[in-house]
Scaffold this active site. Sequence first.
Site, short mmCIF file in Angstrom:
data_model
loop_
_atom_site.label_atom_id
_atom_site.label_comp_id
_atom_site.label_asym_id
_atom_site.label_seq_id
_atom_site.Cartn_x
_atom_site.Cartn_y
_atom_site.Cartn_z
N ARG A 1 0.85 -1.18 0.00
CA ARG A 1 0.00 0.00 0.00
C ARG A 1 0.90 1.24 0.00
NH1 ARG A 1 -1.94 -3.68 3.69
NH2 ARG A 1 -4.04 -4.50 3.30
N LYS B 1 -1.82 -2.56 7.80
CA LYS B 1 -3.25 -2.40 8.07
C LYS B 1 -3.75 -3.43 9.08
CE LYS B 1 -7.68 -1.95 5.67
NZ LYS B 1 -8.35 -1.98 4.33
N HIS C 1 -2.94 -10.36 3.06
CA HIS C 1 -4.38 -10.50 3.30
C HIS C 1 -4.63 -11.49 4.43
CE1 HIS C 1 -5.53 -9.07 -1.02
NE2 HIS C 1 -5.34 -8.07 -0.18
N TYR D 1 -8.36 -11.66 -7.51
CA TYR D 1 -7.43 -11.62 -8.64
C TYR D 1 -7.31 -12.96 -9.35
CZ TYR D 1 -5.97 -7.49 -5.97
OH TYR D 1 -5.96 -6.30 -5.29
#
Length: 342
Positions: free
Chosen positions: A198, A221, A299, A308
């Site tokens: 990110r 995150k 993730h 994806y």
Amino acid sequence: MAIQQTPDGRWKVDVEPVKGRRFRKTFKTKGEAQRFESTCRIKCIETPDWSPRPADVRRLTALVAAWFDLHGHSLRDGLRRRSKLDALAKRLGDPIAARLDPQVYAHDRRVRLEAGTTAKTLNNELGYLRSVFNELRGLGQIDYQNPLALVKPLRIQERELSWLTAEQIAELLESIRSGCDNPHVEPIVLICLATGARWSEAEKLKLTALRAGVVTFSGTKNGKVRSVPITAKLHNLVVRHWKRHGAFTGSITSFRRALARTSIKLPRGQAAHALRHTFASHFMQNGGNILTLQKILGHSSLAMTMRYAHLSPDHLSDAIRFGPLASFDTLSTPNEKAPENI
């Protein structure tokens, strides 16, 4: 007298079932007052230390403050959440938290949605507000149910993930190199494209985060640390940049200006994040493994990474091999005779 009517028509209870233990409370009806008096007398006999808890009349802002003091301060985004919760409470009129009306909340949500606030933002706020009630109930601060427990989040239409082609990547880098006055933009973009990071993760990299050709991202995150290898060429470029310019500083505005000078058009809110999508999309198109991609992107669930999966070569070739036209050698034009199906 234990029960007495007041001048305004209500009924006041003043009872002392045990010497030194006196309870007073006012009710709208005489029946409610009688039930309260009876409960006080019975409970004090059965449980000497019993005492009726007063109604919780704290305002929503007070509840948010209690949540932050006991739990929110420990969250990485606690201050941001509190700011949003305080703003929400103000819009709702700062009601008594226990009496928060779901219809009032739903109306405010509708007004904001029509004004342009995204459904995702509104769903996040609903989650934050529910968390306040749930956490405080778990901590014994409140004894009533979450008033928004049955409010459903808005249904969000899944957006198409935007990613850059090789030609668009070249155009973006050319725009950065030729017209960007911030020297940090290019290496940050290259790190995002090479690792799927990110923008915020790449921008706040420390000088110690790059060792032996591996970039280590912390403060992510989901709070987990992850490491991704990069090429020797990119490693040397970043090291030289840090020696000359120092650690990265805020550069997102300069990046957006460079992007605006290109012909690339991205959906709202996907400017810098398109770099992360670009890495993931090219990774899958080039035959990468979906489980490996999950680890690289960090993730927490495979379901997020599966967005994806449709870009993998096997997935694309299967659409051709197993589709309804797989048995046709050619497709006829309107002026041609269709070939026989052999």
